[in-house]
Scaffold this motif. Structure first.
Motif, PDB file in Angstrom:
ATOM      1  N   ARG A  45      31.018 -46.738  92.314  1.00 30.95           N
ATOM      2  CA  ARG A  45      32.161 -46.246  91.545  1.00 30.95           C
ATOM      3  C   ARG A  45      31.735 -45.920  90.110  1.00 30.95           C
ATOM      4  O   ARG A  45      32.048 -44.848  89.585  1.00 30.95           O
ATOM      5  N   THR A  46      30.995 -46.818  89.499  1.00 28.74           N
ATOM      6  CA  THR A  46      30.543 -46.594  88.123  1.00 28.74           C
ATOM      7  C   THR A  46      29.622 -45.383  88.054  1.00 28.74           C
ATOM      8  O   THR A  46      29.809 -44.499  87.211  1.00 28.74           O
ATOM      9  N   ALA A  47      28.621 -45.341  88.931  1.00 28.98           N
ATOM     10  CA  ALA A  47      27.651 -44.249  88.904  1.00 28.98           C
ATOM     11  C   ALA A  47      28.306 -42.900  89.180  1.00 28.98           C
ATOM     12  O   ALA A  47      28.037 -41.912  88.466  1.00 28.98           O
ATOM     13  N   LEU A  48      29.172 -42.819  90.178  1.00 35.08           N
ATOM     14  CA  LEU A  48      29.798 -41.540  90.518  1.00 35.08           C
ATOM     15  C   LEU A  48      30.812 -41.105  89.468  1.00 35.08           C
ATOM     16  O   LEU A  48      30.991 -39.905  89.235  1.00 35.08           O
ATOM     17  N   THR A  49      31.453 -42.043  88.805  1.00 33.34           N
ATOM     18  CA  THR A  49      32.362 -41.690  87.713  1.00 33.34           C
ATOM     19  C   THR A  49      31.572 -41.122  86.545  1.00 33.34           C
ATOM     20  O   THR A  49      31.961 -40.101  85.954  1.00 33.34           O
ATOM     21  N   ILE A  50      30.451 -41.755  86.208  1.00 28.14           N
ATOM     22  CA  ILE A  50      29.597 -41.224  85.136  1.00 28.14           C
ATOM     23  C   ILE A  50      29.089 -39.845  85.517  1.00 28.14           C
ATOM     24  O   ILE A  50      29.083 -38.919  84.692  1.00 28.14           O
ATOM     25  N   ALA A  51      28.657 -39.679  86.767  1.00 29.08           N
ATOM     26  CA  ALA A  51      28.165 -38.379  87.226  1.00 29.08           C
ATOM     27  C   ALA A  51      29.240 -37.314  87.096  1.00 29.08           C
ATOM     28  O   ALA A  51      28.984 -36.201  86.610  1.00 29.08           O
ATOM     29  N   SER A  52      30.461 -37.641  87.510  1.00 31.70           N
ATOM     30  CA  SER A  52      31.567 -36.692  87.400  1.00 31.70           C
ATOM     31  C   SER A  52      31.856 -36.360  85.930  1.00 31.70           C
ATOM     32  O   SER A  52      32.115 -35.202  85.585  1.00 31.70           O
ATOM     33  N   ASP A  53      31.789 -37.374  85.076  1.00 33.18           N
ATOM     34  CA  ASP A  53      32.013 -37.150  83.640  1.00 33.18           C
ATOM     35  C   ASP A  53      30.949 -36.239  83.047  1.00 33.18           C
ATOM     36  O   ASP A  53      31.233 -35.412  82.174  1.00 33.18           O
TER      37      ASP A  53
END
Length: 93
Positions: A45-53
């Motif tokens: 969740r953290t990694a994919l949220t950062i990636a999306s950001d």
């Protein structure tokens, strides 16, 4: 922006290739490591949220593919028996 796939094996033995629009996943997950189910979901969740950001910063909109992948991870985690571990098998650039 370099994208990648991270290959995982769920506690039930099913394998899945997961997508990230950024290499940031490498900062949170390590090939060959096993993670408690809840820990894997939280790190993803953290990694994919950062990636999306990062996509939003570069292109002006979030990455729906990253959020779709997160939704698939969360759904798959709910189908697993409690106490299981997810193994990150490999990264693919």
């Amino acid at each position: 922006m370099p994208e990648m796939r991270f290959h995982v094996r769920w506690p039930d033995g099913r394998r899945e290739a997961c997508y990230s629009p950024s290499l940031v996943v490498r900062d949170f997950l390590t090939p060959g490591e096993s993670y408690a189910l809840d820990e894997f979901v939280a790190k993803s969740r953290t990694a994919l949220t950062i990636a999306s950001d990062r996509v939003r910063e570069k292109y002006g909109f979030s990455c729906s593919a990253a959020m779709d992948q997160l939704a698939r991870i969360e759904a798959a985690a709910k189908r697993q028996a409690p106490g299981g571990h997810v193994t990150v098998e490999a990264f693919e650039p």
